[in-house]
Design a protein around this motif. Sequence first.
Motif, short mmCIF file in Angstrom:
data_model
loop_
_atom_site.label_atom_id
_atom_site.label_comp_id
_atom_site.label_asym_id
_atom_site.label_seq_id
_atom_site.Cartn_x
_atom_site.Cartn_y
_atom_site.Cartn_z
N THR A 125 105.68 -2.58 -30.48
CA THR A 125 105.27 -2.41 -29.09
C THR A 125 106.41 -2.66 -28.09
N ARG B 270 106.76 -5.16 -42.11
CA ARG B 270 106.32 -4.42 -40.92
C ARG B 270 106.30 -5.37 -39.73
N ILE B 271 106.85 -4.92 -38.59
CA ILE B 271 106.84 -5.74 -37.39
C ILE B 271 106.26 -4.95 -36.22
N ASP B 272 105.80 -5.66 -35.22
CA ASP B 272 105.20 -5.05 -34.04
C ASP B 272 106.25 -4.23 -33.29
N GLN C 62 112.41 -10.25 -26.39
CA GLN C 62 111.37 -10.15 -27.42
C GLN C 62 111.89 -9.39 -28.64
N ALA D 152 112.47 -10.85 -32.38
CA ALA D 152 111.74 -10.25 -33.50
C ALA D 152 112.68 -9.88 -34.65
N PRO E 246 108.98 -0.57 -38.30
CA PRO E 246 107.88 -0.54 -37.34
C PRO E 246 106.52 -0.58 -38.03
N ASP E 247 105.59 -1.34 -37.44
CA ASP E 247 104.26 -1.45 -38.07
C ASP E 247 103.49 -0.15 -38.03
N THR E 248 103.74 0.66 -37.01
CA THR E 248 103.13 1.99 -36.94
C THR E 248 104.25 3.01 -36.78
#
Length: 606
Positions: free
Chosen positions: A299, A295-297, A364, A368, A264-266
């Motif tokens: 969300t 790192r991937i989004d 999505q 990803a 995860p990006d965050t």
Amino acid sequence: MHELQPPHFGWTINEWRTAYQTGQLTPDVLLSLAESYPQTDTAWIARASQAQLSEQLKALAERLESHNSDISQLPLYGVPFAIKDNIDAAGWPTTAACPEFAYTASEDATALARLRAAGAILMGKTNLDQFATGLVGTRSPYGAVPNSFNPDYVSGGSSSGSASVVARGLVAFSLGTDTAGSGRVPAGFNNIVGLKPTKGRLPNTGLVPACKTVDCISVFALTVADAQMVAGLAEGFDAADAYSRHNPGTAPVGFSAGLKLAVPDTLEFFGDSQNQAVFEQALHRLSDMGAEITRIDFTPFKALAEQLYYGPWVAERTAALSAMLDTRPGAINPVVRGIVESGLAYSACDAYRAEYLRATLSRQINEALAAFDALVVPTSATLRTQAEMAEEPVLYNSQFGFYTNFTNLADLSALAVPAGIRADGLPSGITFIAAAWHDTALARFGQRWQESLRLPLGATGRAMPAPTASLPVAPRGSVRVAVVGAHLTGMPLNRQLTQRDAVLVEQSLTAGDYRLYALPGTVPPKPGLVKSTSGAAIIVELWDIPLARFGEFVAEIPAPLGIGNLTLKDGRSVKGFICEPWAIEDALDITAFGGWRAYIASLQNA
């Protein structure tokens, strides 16, 4: 930590099997093992009585006799295990941790029946968050299940008891369930393995539903190898389960050579710096193992996770407990009842809109992850004490599910593994998540991860067993193929394997009675391998190709080559390239080079 007394506490499946095969023990030892279990242990809802164990041991002896007294034909012969008490066992009450709900099951759940047929012995049924609603291990009238490392902390749930009895070595493995993370969070909190299979891989016949469309029977074990073995014995289509599925055989059975992991990006740890430290250390170790980490989004993952409890999807739990809500609502744990009753606020239109959103987010997420072998996340962002959980039962439960709730809604497979011990002595874990039916690939890498880390087993203090050798046969769902020439790594046709998600297993040698020829006029240049009365051992590579992709691969092979059975130096038989005898009449015998690479190198150096 449980004080170990019998020497077999904390044994792996292989250690149990070895003890029986060598005559060190007989299955009657399970009678005394059951008596050694503490009577006040809240991990159990029901323990096997001496009469129940004797009945199982009698059935086991009959099974062994039907297999000509060959223990090897019963892969779980005499191995003790437990099941979560929302899974049916014939003649046992099923409570789902609600005494008023209890009924006596007339038949074994399908997964349980398959494990018994393999020789396993059921030692008892374990505690859970009532109706499998919760990730905490405290929502049960049978008592909270404490963390196996520090009783002040929660065990995680809902499969709390199943994780606890494995972590303390009371059984070799157990069955749990996983809807929102119940088969992973307790594994992370207790330093064990939690295998959450692809939905439908293990049939749910005989399981009390929580969310029927996403429920999975899961496996807890001390090692990845044991968890994968148990899942392999329990899996398979069952027409009695409307959500059971056939494995399409298209997924890779191993990670790619250029290991690619998403993160995860965050990252959110809700202030838990100790879990954060273990996770960051795990990422460093993965990098050292050759992983490229991207790192991937996160969300869409987070948005989908929220649907399970904070949207119309919760109404599926309401549907599962509608009879209890109508007739005996007071029998339901107040926190559980509050969650389940919230589903009454949604309409059918809301449910359809939620399904459309789930499908969109799931698409999505899977897109990803398509470029990666797996997503790696903390199994749980944080760990809480029982006192803290009593103050904020819903908030902290939600925090535990931050990295788990989306998985089944997106139709993903997952494997929770130990990652390290925090500064305060509590365990922390990581989870590898991949697309549906990538279970074997996850397990193969998870085994490599666990063997590299070599943490003690659960809370037993016992050391990890010695690393196992390469798989002697291809995993289920794949075909092992020996390649000898243009399909070798780095050669012109190797793409025909990699494009079909084939995985390199090892380099090996044929038996000593093969001859290798350079075939004239082939483009790109190809060799022909022929069995002969005299010859030599020839270098080959072994690749595991998904079963459903094998036909595509074979269809591209031109004459005079084909696929047949090839014998390796160690006696194994695998599929491999063979050549029609007529094609070697004008071919150059290159057997003396011992392999295609050496011959090609000789041409380049000429």
